[in-house]
Design a protein around this motif. Sequence first.
Motif, mmCIF file in Angstrom:
data_model
loop_
_atom_site.group_PDB
_atom_site.id
_atom_site.type_symbol
_atom_site.label_atom_id
_atom_site.label_comp_id
_atom_site.label_asym_id
_atom_site.label_seq_id
_atom_site.Cartn_x
_atom_site.Cartn_y
_atom_site.Cartn_z
ATOM 1 N N CYS A 1 0.845 -1.201 0.000
ATOM 2 C CA CYS A 1 0.000 0.000 0.000
ATOM 3 C C CYS A 1 0.879 1.250 0.000
ATOM 4 C CB CYS A 1 -0.902 0.004 1.233
ATOM 5 S SG CYS A 1 -1.902 -1.497 1.402
ATOM 6 N N GLN A 2 0.334 2.326 -0.584
ATOM 7 C CA GLN A 2 1.123 3.538 -0.760
ATOM 8 C C GLN A 2 0.332 4.784 -0.356
ATOM 9 O OE1 GLN A 2 4.607 3.932 -2.346
ATOM 10 N NE2 GLN A 2 4.365 2.086 -1.121
ATOM 11 N N PRO A 3 1.037 5.900 -0.115
ATOM 12 C CA PRO A 3 0.345 7.172 0.118
ATOM 13 C C PRO A 3 -0.366 7.635 -1.151
ATOM 14 C CG PRO A 3 2.631 7.263 0.876
ATOM 15 C CD PRO A 3 2.490 6.021 0.056
ATOM 16 N N ALA A 4 -1.220 8.619 -1.014
ATOM 17 C CA ALA A 4 -1.975 9.138 -2.150
ATOM 18 C C ALA A 4 -1.043 9.633 -3.252
ATOM 19 C CB ALA A 4 -2.881 10.280 -1.687
ATOM 20 N N GLY A 5 -1.415 9.343 -4.492
ATOM 21 C CA GLY A 5 -0.625 9.782 -5.634
ATOM 22 C C GLY A 5 0.390 8.771 -6.107
ATOM 23 N N LEU A 6 0.666 7.756 -5.279
ATOM 24 C CA LEU A 6 1.591 6.695 -5.663
ATOM 25 C C LEU A 6 0.792 5.402 -5.796
ATOM 26 C CD1 LEU A 6 4.513 7.453 -3.176
ATOM 27 C CD2 LEU A 6 4.442 8.004 -5.612
ATOM 28 N N PRO A 7 0.924 4.694 -6.906
ATOM 29 C CA PRO A 7 0.109 3.476 -7.082
ATOM 30 C C PRO A 7 0.526 2.362 -6.135
ATOM 31 C CG PRO A 7 1.702 3.687 -8.862
ATOM 32 C CD PRO A 7 1.786 4.958 -8.074
ATOM 33 N N ASN A 8 -0.481 1.685 -5.548
ATOM 34 C CA ASN A 8 -0.190 0.459 -4.810
ATOM 35 C C ASN A 8 0.415 -0.555 -5.771
ATOM 36 O OD1 ASN A 8 -1.445 1.748 -2.685
ATOM 37 N ND2 ASN A 8 -3.347 0.584 -2.855
ATOM 38 N N ARG A 9 1.167 -1.510 -5.215
ATOM 39 C CA ARG A 9 1.862 -2.474 -6.069
ATOM 40 C C ARG A 9 1.545 -3.904 -5.658
ATOM 41 N NH1 ARG A 9 3.531 -0.157 -10.806
ATOM 42 N NH2 ARG A 9 4.440 1.879 -10.364
ATOM 43 N N LEU A 10 1.270 -4.746 -6.661
ATOM 44 C CA LEU A 10 1.084 -6.181 -6.447
ATOM 45 C C LEU A 10 2.297 -6.899 -7.013
ATOM 46 C CD1 LEU A 10 -0.565 -8.677 -5.606
ATOM 47 C CD2 LEU A 10 -1.665 -8.598 -7.868
#
Length: 615
Positions: free
Chosen positions: A310-319
Amino acid sequence: MSHDKNEDHFFSRRRLLTGLGLTPILFYPAPFHASSLLFGSRKTVPNPTSSFSFADVKLTPHYPAKSPLEDVLRFVPPGSDEYVTERYAFEIGSQLDQWSRALETSVHDLSALAKSLDPLVQASSLAHAKETTLRSGEGIHVVRRQFDTDVVTGRERFLQQIQDWLGQVARVETAEFEVTGIEEIANGPLTVRLEIRYDIVASRGQQREERVGSWRIEWSYNESPSVLDSWKAHRWEASEEILSVMDGPVFIDVTSQALGGTESYTKQMLRGCDYWRTVLDGACGIDVYGNNGVAAGDFDNDGFDDLYVCQPAGLPNRLYRNRGDGTFEDVTESAGVGVLDNTACALFADFQNNGRQDLLVVCGSGPLLFLNKGDGTFAIKRDAFQFANPPQGSFTHAAVADYDRDGRLDIYFCLYSYYLGLDQYHYPIPYFDARNGPANCLLRNEGNATFVEKTEAAGLNVDNNRYSFACAWGESTSNGLPDLYVVNDFGRNNLYRNNGDGTFTTVSSSAHVEDVGAGMSACWSDFNNDGNQDIYAANMWSAAGQRVSTQKLFQEKAAAEIRAIYQQHARGNALYRNQGNGMFQNVSQQAGVEMGRWAWCSDLWDFDHDGYADL
């Protein structure tokens, strides 16, 4: 030492504001601290050249207005208010800081310590200690050392004792000294007694060791051209310490080997929040904390756990998909789960009972449910969550369990109210028992990936007005029914006992698990293998808070129980032992698990496979 010195410095600033009626700032250092660093002028934040193609059109972030007090507070020295002992702690702490740096440079350099010692110092003998083995095996050896009451007189003799105490240490990696208590005991000359917690991490050959203990030291002040030469230690008492020795590294960082081959890791993950706040526009809502969660689960059923970051706003979460060879590949885009909203946490769980793990993403603005299609992709479920009323705060956490035993996983959500204005943070009143937070929500799984709120019907609206950061399901009575524990900031925690009929009863007080604190995480586990699940609640440990809250003039007009509550706030984390009768006992101090600094997250698991849960 540097950690505590900074804490003291910011604490003195908070004391200035105390006069304005903002006492609660004492126990919540970071947001206030961060206001001068992360929300200062643009030139104060590093801005390395971006490797992204859009760097030439990057937007300028809009920071909140600078506080008019900021420039003044920077020059307020510790002890400028009625808490004059904070100045003494700061001055003596500076001497300990010098010894810390000297030890990290050379373990044989005791010159800084020598300058702090009275020529006739009386000190505990460190040469003879009674050792009790706490554990030995799997390359880890832990002993409790109890030092003799014999007294060594004279600076040179005590320095030799220190050198012998360090023994075969070849290099000190960390030497940290925290002043946790201070008391003025005489004024002719000025004499203070300090409680000091030390934590020393060192290496000796292939072995690594850590020493954690405490000293009680009396210091006297005699005027000198340099403040650092004015304080001398004339009595030094050592009681006991815990010495842990490892035959080699216990953990090895393999992040770069596992994720280094993915572009998103090298270009996104290796950057911190400070950097991204200079690249992303403030309208994205990127936060300053960086306390976003990670989920692990086998979404493609290949037998290997994958990671969702999970990431802060503006940065895409990553799988990241586990290849099974110790490396991962980024499948975010192909899987369709690149969420850009600020994400507090995520969970892999089979919400449809079809053998596939779906993905619950808890954004600050609300939850998202991605259904696993079984082909490596996910499909978002629209209108998956039906709340009785629009949620009033930011979502911070979620936990899943089949609370009504209908065979489907249900979800409990925690919510929190962030006050973000020009001065960044406001504090609820009363600080230790806030009751104006947003309501948390219980969502029942109705099947077909649809969840309906049942908070009121389940009896979970009792004490449901706090600032909740985390929740966890477990069994308080070992009856097979999941109970719910919720940790809250600015107040007390909640324990809801499952009645077995789809409803809960609040038993926080009667079960003795509602101690106040800045609650940020919780977990259940049977740490002592007695067949009953215990609870660990993590919050904050503050050396400055412990020093000040125990002084007579702190909240001097308040009742004793109110003073005790403030003191509890500073003592750190809590381990509640399940007594098997529905009640718990706080055994944190006896177990030695209070000190966890600012503990956003915690968990119990048996990492060395000896049959006991480690923390």
